[in-house]
Design a protein around this motif. Sequence first.
Motif, PDB file in Angstrom:
ATOM      1  N   TYR A  85       3.444 -11.434 -36.042  1.00 25.75           N
ATOM      2  CA  TYR A  85       4.379 -12.358 -35.388  1.00 25.75           C
ATOM      3  C   TYR A  85       5.408 -12.800 -36.424  1.00 25.75           C
ATOM      4  O   TYR A  85       5.114 -12.870 -37.615  1.00 25.75           O
ATOM      5  CB  TYR A  85       3.649 -13.597 -34.842  1.00 25.75           C
ATOM      6  CG  TYR A  85       2.672 -13.273 -33.747  1.00 25.75           C
ATOM      7  CD1 TYR A  85       3.051 -13.306 -32.404  1.00 25.75           C
ATOM      8  CD2 TYR A  85       1.360 -12.912 -34.048  1.00 25.75           C
ATOM      9  CE1 TYR A  85       2.155 -12.992 -31.393  1.00 25.75           C
ATOM     10  CE2 TYR A  85       0.454 -12.584 -33.047  1.00 25.75           C
ATOM     11  CZ  TYR A  85       0.860 -12.625 -31.721  1.00 25.75           C
ATOM     12  OH  TYR A  85      -0.027 -12.301 -30.726  1.00 25.75           O
TER      13      TYR A  85
ATOM     14  N   GLU B  89      13.165 -19.177 -32.899  1.00 28.71           N
ATOM     15  CA  GLU B  89      12.449 -18.217 -32.051  1.00 28.71           C
ATOM     16  C   GLU B  89      11.173 -17.766 -32.750  1.00 28.71           C
ATOM     17  O   GLU B  89      11.137 -17.589 -33.963  1.00 28.71           O
ATOM     18  CB  GLU B  89      13.349 -17.002 -31.775  1.00 28.71           C
ATOM     19  CG  GLU B  89      12.751 -16.014 -30.803  1.00 28.71           C
ATOM     20  CD  GLU B  89      13.753 -14.940 -30.342  1.00 28.71           C
ATOM     21  OE1 GLU B  89      13.312 -14.016 -29.648  1.00 28.71           O
ATOM     22  OE2 GLU B  89      14.947 -15.047 -30.664  1.00 28.71           O
TER      23      GLU B  89
ATOM     24  N   ASN C  13       8.046 -14.837 -31.919  1.00 25.66           N
ATOM     25  CA  ASN C  13       7.546 -13.828 -30.997  1.00 25.66           C
ATOM     26  C   ASN C  13       6.830 -12.752 -31.789  1.00 25.66           C
ATOM     27  O   ASN C  13       6.761 -12.814 -33.028  1.00 25.66           O
ATOM     28  CB  ASN C  13       8.692 -13.221 -30.180  1.00 25.66           C
ATOM     29  CG  ASN C  13       8.264 -12.907 -28.747  1.00 25.66           C
ATOM     30  OD1 ASN C  13       7.175 -12.358 -28.522  1.00 25.66           O
ATOM     31  ND2 ASN C  13       9.095 -13.272 -27.778  1.00 25.66           N
ATOM     32  N   ARG C  14       6.315 -11.773 -31.060  1.00 25.62           N
ATOM     33  CA  ARG C  14       5.738 -10.607 -31.752  1.00 25.62           C
ATOM     34  C   ARG C  14       6.826  -9.990 -32.623  1.00 25.62           C
ATOM     35  O   ARG C  14       7.988  -9.907 -32.225  1.00 25.62           O
ATOM     36  CB  ARG C  14       5.226  -9.579 -30.739  1.00 25.62           C
ATOM     37  CG  ARG C  14       3.916  -9.990 -30.094  1.00 25.62           C
ATOM     38  CD  ARG C  14       3.158  -8.791 -29.535  1.00 25.62           C
ATOM     39  NE  ARG C  14       1.751  -9.109 -29.387  1.00 25.62           N
ATOM     40  CZ  ARG C  14       0.831  -8.966 -30.325  1.00 25.62           C
ATOM     41  NH1 ARG C  14       1.174  -8.502 -31.510  1.00 25.62           N
ATOM     42  NH2 ARG C  14      -0.424  -9.281 -30.109  1.00 25.62           N
ATOM     43  N   THR C  15       6.438  -9.552 -33.803  1.00 26.91           N
ATOM     44  CA  THR C  15       7.404  -9.052 -34.778  1.00 26.91           C
ATOM     45  C   THR C  15       8.251  -7.922 -34.206  1.00 26.91           C
ATOM     46  O   THR C  15       9.471  -7.893 -34.378  1.00 26.91           O
ATOM     47  CB  THR C  15       6.667  -8.603 -36.050  1.00 26.91           C
ATOM     48  OG1 THR C  15       6.093  -9.771 -36.653  1.00 26.91           O
ATOM     49  CG2 THR C  15       7.593  -7.919 -37.034  1.00 26.91           C
TER      50      THR C  15
ATOM     51  N   LYS D 158       9.173  -7.365 -31.202  1.00 24.36           N
ATOM     52  CA  LYS D 158      10.186  -7.877 -30.268  1.00 24.36           C
ATOM     53  C   LYS D 158      11.305  -8.597 -31.022  1.00 24.36           C
ATOM     54  O   LYS D 158      12.486  -8.417 -30.708  1.00 24.36           O
ATOM     55  CB  LYS D 158       9.549  -8.811 -29.242  1.00 24.36           C
ATOM     56  CG  LYS D 158      10.584  -9.403 -28.273  1.00 24.36           C
ATOM     57  CD  LYS D 158       9.976  -9.916 -27.012  1.00 24.36           C
ATOM     58  CE  LYS D 158      10.941 -10.571 -26.047  1.00 24.36           C
ATOM     59  NZ  LYS D 158      12.326 -10.196 -26.080  1.00 24.36           N
ATOM     60  N   ILE D 159      10.937  -9.398 -32.007  1.00 29.72           N
ATOM     61  CA  ILE D 159      11.955 -10.132 -32.785  1.00 29.72           C
ATOM     62  C   ILE D 159      12.954  -9.161 -33.408  1.00 29.72           C
ATOM     63  O   ILE D 159      14.156  -9.406 -33.430  1.00 29.72           O
ATOM     64  CB  ILE D 159      11.280 -10.982 -33.895  1.00 29.72           C
ATOM     65  CG1 ILE D 159      10.554 -12.186 -33.272  1.00 29.72           C
ATOM     66  CG2 ILE D 159      12.280 -11.428 -34.950  1.00 29.72           C
ATOM     67  CD1 ILE D 159      11.409 -13.385 -32.967  1.00 29.72           C
TER      68      ILE D 159
ATOM     69  N   PRO E  77      15.341  -9.499 -29.704  1.00 27.21           N
ATOM     70  CA  PRO E  77      15.095 -10.949 -29.737  1.00 27.21           C
ATOM     71  C   PRO E  77      15.679 -11.650 -28.516  1.00 27.21           C
ATOM     72  O   PRO E  77      16.624 -11.161 -27.902  1.00 27.21           O
ATOM     73  CB  PRO E  77      15.798 -11.394 -31.028  1.00 27.21           C
ATOM     74  CG  PRO E  77      16.822 -10.343 -31.299  1.00 27.21           C
ATOM     75  CD  PRO E  77      16.265  -9.059 -30.762  1.00 27.21           C
ATOM     76  N   ASP E  78      15.093 -12.792 -28.179  1.00 26.80           N
ATOM     77  CA  ASP E  78      15.572 -13.552 -27.016  1.00 26.80           C
ATOM     78  C   ASP E  78      16.862 -14.312 -27.316  1.00 26.80           C
ATOM     79  O   ASP E  78      17.680 -14.527 -26.429  1.00 26.80           O
ATOM     80  CB  ASP E  78      14.502 -14.561 -26.561  1.00 26.80           C
ATOM     81  CG  ASP E  78      13.301 -13.858 -25.944  1.00 26.80           C
ATOM     82  OD1 ASP E  78      13.477 -12.752 -25.397  1.00 26.80           O
ATOM     83  OD2 ASP E  78      12.186 -14.414 -26.026  1.00 26.80           O
TER      84      ASP E  78
END
Length: 257
Positions: free
Chosen positions: A221, A232, A234-236, A238-239, A243-244
């Motif tokens: 993460y 933010e 998140n799971r690495t 996804k980042i 990313p969001d």
Amino acid sequence: MDKKVSVEEKIKVRDLTFYYGEKDAIRNISLSVKENTVLALIGPSGCGKSTFLRCINRMNDIIPYTRTEGEILIDGESILDARYDVTSLRRRVGMVFQKSNPFPKSIFENIAYGLRINGVKDRYTIESVVEKSLKNTALWDEVKDRLNESAMGLSGGQQQRLCIARTIAVQPEIILMDEPASALDPISTQKIEELIQDLKQRFTIIIVTHNMQQAARVSDYTAFFLLGDLVELNRTEKIFTNPDKEMTENYITGKFG
């Protein structure tokens, strides 16, 4: 048989704000860290990553004119409670610093020291823990013939692995790492990263790093901090891929920082 990786929350932080004097260095941070995972903290210099890290073992307590608001729970227990035993906390939560800091003692005594101050007297137990800790940090084969020599004679990378061996010898549950490889050459850095992957089978790890590639390689993460805020988490994967938050993407792609 490998230890089953738990999905339980080892650390839970709620609305954590930390002040140096009147200035808040981090504000309203809420996150949780699962057991046997690696959380990387990324963000520009001065954004609060190291301050947050030091809150987890209350190292900031020793700085005058500071205060903490909010809650930090380890295994559901509040560590910010005034009655919480800080000495016991620091046995549970080990720390590895940016600059390796071996004691001016022999390689053997660097690791034995923590055991001795925790009341371990049996010579066989101490020798066996020293050997195991050095093997767990891939140092044993490099130093087994010079355990009585000064730790100051080791290379920078070896000294940092010795400091990690010293940390794990007293069997903490959590290891905090503040840029543990930033002063090391690429080969030593790779050894530290491989070590982190191995250690997470037995420990929960939080690492501060300025090196984005390192965060991507070693962590499960990733949390992105900016100006004292947690932007933010998140799971690495996804980042770093989707990313969001636009701010996270801008930082990761080098648009600022």
